[in-house]
Scaffold this active site. Structure first.
Site, PDB file in Angstrom:
ATOM      1  N   LEU A 124      72.853 -21.927 -55.881  1.00  0.00           N
ATOM      2  CA  LEU A 124      73.435 -21.308 -54.683  1.00  0.00           C
ATOM      3  C   LEU A 124      73.701 -22.370 -53.608  1.00  0.00           C
ATOM      4  CD1 LEU A 124      73.914 -18.571 -53.024  1.00  0.00           C
ATOM      5  CD2 LEU A 124      71.562 -18.830 -52.276  1.00  0.00           C
ATOM      6  N   ALA A 129      75.723 -25.554 -47.041  1.00  0.00           N
ATOM      7  CA  ALA A 129      75.371 -24.130 -47.107  1.00  0.00           C
ATOM      8  C   ALA A 129      73.956 -23.968 -47.636  1.00  0.00           C
ATOM      9  CB  ALA A 129      76.361 -23.381 -47.999  1.00  0.00           C
ATOM     10  N   GLU A 363      63.985 -20.702 -51.569  1.00  0.00           N
ATOM     11  CA  GLU A 363      64.300 -19.260 -51.627  1.00  0.00           C
ATOM     12  C   GLU A 363      64.340 -18.642 -50.228  1.00  0.00           C
ATOM     13  OE1 GLU A 363      62.968 -16.836 -54.797  1.00  0.00           O
ATOM     14  OE2 GLU A 363      62.665 -18.554 -56.115  1.00  0.00           O
TER      15      GLU A 363
HETATM   16  C1  LIG Z   1      62.782 -28.837 -53.838  1.00  0.00           C
HETATM   17  C2  LIG Z   1      63.855 -27.840 -53.581  1.00  0.00           C
HETATM   18  C3  LIG Z   1      64.248 -26.983 -54.584  1.00  0.00           C
HETATM   19  C4  LIG Z   1      65.273 -26.052 -54.375  1.00  0.00           C
HETATM   20  N1  LIG Z   1      65.709 -25.270 -55.404  1.00  0.00           N
HETATM   21  C5  LIG Z   1      66.839 -24.534 -55.245  1.00  0.00           C
HETATM   22  C6  LIG Z   1      67.435 -23.833 -56.348  1.00  0.00           C
HETATM   23  O1  LIG Z   1      66.917 -23.829 -57.480  1.00  0.00           O
HETATM   24  N2  LIG Z   1      68.605 -23.165 -56.131  1.00  0.00           N
HETATM   25  C7  LIG Z   1      69.217 -23.130 -54.922  1.00  0.00           C
HETATM   26  O2  LIG Z   1      70.278 -22.534 -54.805  1.00  0.00           O
HETATM   27  N3  LIG Z   1      68.649 -23.763 -53.851  1.00  0.00           N
HETATM   28  C8  LIG Z   1      67.496 -24.459 -53.982  1.00  0.00           C
HETATM   29  N4  LIG Z   1      66.946 -25.118 -52.905  1.00  0.00           N
HETATM   30  C9  LIG Z   1      67.557 -24.980 -51.585  1.00  0.00           C
HETATM   31  C10 LIG Z   1      66.715 -24.186 -50.591  1.00  0.00           C
HETATM   32  O3  LIG Z   1      66.720 -22.817 -50.922  1.00  0.00           O
HETATM   33  C11 LIG Z   1      67.252 -24.484 -49.191  1.00  0.00           C
HETATM   34  O4  LIG Z   1      66.805 -25.790 -48.891  1.00  0.00           O
HETATM   35  C12 LIG Z   1      66.788 -23.512 -48.139  1.00  0.00           C
HETATM   36  O5  LIG Z   1      67.375 -22.258 -48.333  1.00  0.00           O
HETATM   37  C13 LIG Z   1      67.114 -23.983 -46.713  1.00  0.00           C
HETATM   38  O6  LIG Z   1      68.412 -24.477 -46.584  1.00  0.00           O
HETATM   39  P1  LIG Z   1      68.625 -25.920 -45.883  1.00  0.00           P
HETATM   40  O7  LIG Z   1      67.669 -26.843 -46.526  1.00  0.00           O
HETATM   41  O8  LIG Z   1      70.057 -26.248 -45.937  1.00  0.00           O
HETATM   42  O9  LIG Z   1      68.138 -25.728 -44.389  1.00  0.00           O
HETATM   43  P2  LIG Z   1      69.047 -25.249 -43.147  1.00  0.00           P
HETATM   44  O10 LIG Z   1      69.667 -23.938 -43.456  1.00  0.00           O
HETATM   45  O11 LIG Z   1      69.908 -26.360 -42.703  1.00  0.00           O
HETATM   46  O12 LIG Z   1      67.915 -25.012 -42.056  1.00  0.00           O
HETATM   47  C14 LIG Z   1      67.381 -26.053 -41.230  1.00  0.00           C
HETATM   48  C15 LIG Z   1      66.372 -25.418 -40.278  1.00  0.00           C
HETATM   49  O13 LIG Z   1      67.037 -24.453 -39.436  1.00  0.00           O
HETATM   50  C16 LIG Z   1      66.421 -23.178 -39.582  1.00  0.00           C
HETATM   51  N5  LIG Z   1      67.448 -22.140 -39.504  1.00  0.00           N
HETATM   52  C17 LIG Z   1      68.637 -22.105 -40.150  1.00  0.00           C
HETATM   53  N6  LIG Z   1      69.319 -20.995 -39.837  1.00  0.00           N
HETATM   54  C18 LIG Z   1      68.535 -20.298 -38.968  1.00  0.00           C
HETATM   55  C19 LIG Z   1      68.662 -19.067 -38.282  1.00  0.00           C
HETATM   56  N7  LIG Z   1      69.744 -18.291 -38.405  1.00  0.00           N
HETATM   57  N8  LIG Z   1      67.659 -18.667 -37.473  1.00  0.00           N
HETATM   58  C20 LIG Z   1      66.538 -19.432 -37.336  1.00  0.00           C
HETATM   59  N9  LIG Z   1      66.352 -20.604 -37.951  1.00  0.00           N
HETATM   60  C21 LIG Z   1      67.325 -21.030 -38.767  1.00  0.00           C
HETATM   61  C22 LIG Z   1      65.738 -23.218 -40.946  1.00  0.00           C
HETATM   62  O14 LIG Z   1      64.671 -22.287 -41.027  1.00  0.00           O
HETATM   63  C23 LIG Z   1      65.274 -24.651 -41.008  1.00  0.00           C
HETATM   64  O15 LIG Z   1      64.057 -24.778 -40.309  1.00  0.00           O
HETATM   65  C24 LIG Z   1      65.887 -25.998 -53.096  1.00  0.00           C
HETATM   66  C25 LIG Z   1      65.459 -26.842 -52.073  1.00  0.00           C
HETATM   67  C26 LIG Z   1      64.477 -27.759 -52.291  1.00  0.00           C
HETATM   68  C27 LIG Z   1      64.073 -28.673 -51.169  1.00  0.00           C
END
Ligand SMILES: Cc1cc2nc3c(=O)[nH]c(=O)nc-3n(C[C@H](O)[C@H](O)[C@H](O)COP(=O)(O)OP(=O)(O)OC[C@H]3O[C@@H](n4cnc5c(N)ncnc54)[C@H](O)[C@@H]3O)c2cc1C
Length: 381
Positions: A124, A129, A363
């Site tokens: 995803l 994103a 997640e």
């Molecule tokens: C080791 C690892 C494994 C993963 N495995 C998968 C996988 O198998 N499949 C997959 O699709 N993804 C995977 N991910 C992705 C993971 O789900 C995302 O990292 C997560 O959803 C957060 O997205 P981001 O890192 O872009 O943070 P961002 O969305 O950039 O967020 C940055 C900060 O802003 C905050 N924030 C963002 N929007 C808001 C809001 N509206 N209100 C308040 N606070 C907010 C967040 O809480 C966070 O603190 C993985 C990530 C890691 C690190």
């Protein structure tokens, strides 16, 4: 506390405990240091039929429920959260097919996942994103009998190791989240490859890689559900799998608590065991209470899902959020109980703290879980 597991569940847990103690414990540190994918252990788990647990019986699964998947994940995570992540991400990849797949898709893919012959993953997230799923830029354009996918998915667990991926791409970029669609993409598909492998803080034995689509040709019958359903597929999947993240976090916290108690009963300072100091006793009491509270919540939400409940997004978000915050707190306190030794790689608690952090992020971050909970609350009342 007795959570009244039935005989079958107790038997499964005995098998998992044996694998955890005999196979995982001796190698967890090495796998963590070398960032090595635990194929050998996953094969042992497959041999013990642990991949069948959550797959329905008609597709060669054991037809058990969310609760059963949770207790297995928890038990593995007590010893190694990296391996537990690889196991749980397999369910994350399979769940869209189970929830929205056609009979044909289920018959083709689920038996291979149930036997452990093929691992699944879920794609995803992209560089732009993360929390904002509507920002997905990967496109899927219909071309005759195929969809042509272009774009890059980032940080995909089991990336490169899995054979079957549930991937979310946009079939209509003008419609944002409503223009997203879900596809099954197999390893080996023309135009589909793997990019950067991440070097991570924790869960280092799990693989985290980019999925790269360069005019990848995906047969049109591999769409999951219909065009425009991708967002719903992803959210309904998370509703189910977030209890699994809660269980994984719970397992980490339990593992850390056990290590802290053991250490407190061995370490002598000022001529006495540190477990005789009230400051240490109070920490252990708080840690144990938080663990028990997380366990009660994760277990009851998993049971609630298994009753056939229709809507459980709030409850599963609570289970994930609460248990992962507990895991972070308990593992940090476990290091405190160990003092300086806890900071060293000679003891497992530093790994547990590094591993715990991800459960507050993947997640959906815990900030996003709070938004989900508040959103439902405000609608309900
Ligand atoms: C080791 C690892 C494994 C993963 N495995 C998968 C996988 O198998 N499949 C997959 O699709 N993804 C995977 N991910 C992705 C993971 O789900 C995302 O990292 C997560 O959803 C957060 O997205 P981001 O890192 O872009 O943070 P961002 O969305 O950039 O967020 C940055 C900060 O802003 C905050 N924030 C963002 N929007 C808001 C809001 N509206 N209100 C308040 N606070 C907010 C967040 O809480 C966070 O603190 C993985 C990530 C890691 C690190």
């Amino acid at each position: 506390m007795d959570y009244f597991l039935n005989e079958e569940q107790k038997m499964i847990l005995k098998v998992v405990k044996d694998i955890a103690q005999d196979k995982i414990l001796p190698v967890r540190q090495e796998l963590d240091e070398k960032e090595e994918f635990p194929w050998e252990i996953l094969r042992e788990m497959a041999k013990a039929d642990l991949f069948r647990i959550f797959i329905p019986e008609p597709y060669e699964g054991a037809g058990m429920g969310n609760f059963d998947l949770c207790i297995v994940t928890e038990e593995i995570a007590k010893v190694c959260a990296g391996i537990a992540t690889s196991y749980a991400a397999n369910a994350l990849g399979a769940e869209p097919i189970m929830l929205f797949g056609t009979e044909e898709q289920k018959r083709k893919y689920l038996p291979q996942i149930a036997s452990g012959e093929k691992l699944a993953g879920f794609g995803l997230t992209e560089s732009g994103a993360g929390s904002d799923v509507a920002g997905i830029k990967t496109t899927a354009v219909k071309d005759g009998d195929n969809y042509i996918l272009n774009g890059t998915k980032q940080w995909i667990t089991n990336g490169g190791e899995a054979e079957i991926y549930s991937v979310i791409a946009s079939t209509n970029p003008k419609r944002g989240a409503r223009g997203l669609s879900a596809f099954i993409v197999e390893k080996g598909t023309e135009g589909f490859s793997f990019g950067k492998k991440e070097n991570k803080l924790g869960i280092r034995s799990s693989a985290t890689r980019e999925l790269v689509f360069a005019n990848a040709k995906v047969p049109k019958e591999n769409i999951i559900g219909k065009e425009g359903m991708g967002f719903i597929v992803a959210m309904r999947t998370f509703d189910l799998t977030r209890t699994g993240v809660g269980a994984l976090a719970l397992g980490i916290a339990e593992g850390a608590l056990e290590e802290a108690i053991k250490y407190a009963k061995e370490r002598i300072q000022f001529g006495q065991l540190i477990s005789s100091f009230q400051a240490i006793q109070i920490m252990l009491a708080d840690m144990a209470t938080q663990v028990e509270a997380a366990k009660s919540l994760v277990y009851s939400v998993a049971h609630y899902i298994d009753t056939g409940a229709k809507n459980y997004s709030k409850e599963s978000a609570m289970a994930k959020m609460f248990a992962s915050d507990v895991a972070m707190k308990v593992t940090t306190d476990a290091i405190q109980v160990f003092g300086g030794y806890g900071y060293m790689k000679d003891y497992p608690v530093e790994k547990m703290m590094r591993d715990a952090k991800i459960t507050q992020i993947y997640e959906g971050t815990n900030q996003i879980q709070r938004l989900v909970i508040a959103n439902r609350l405000l609608k309900e009342f």
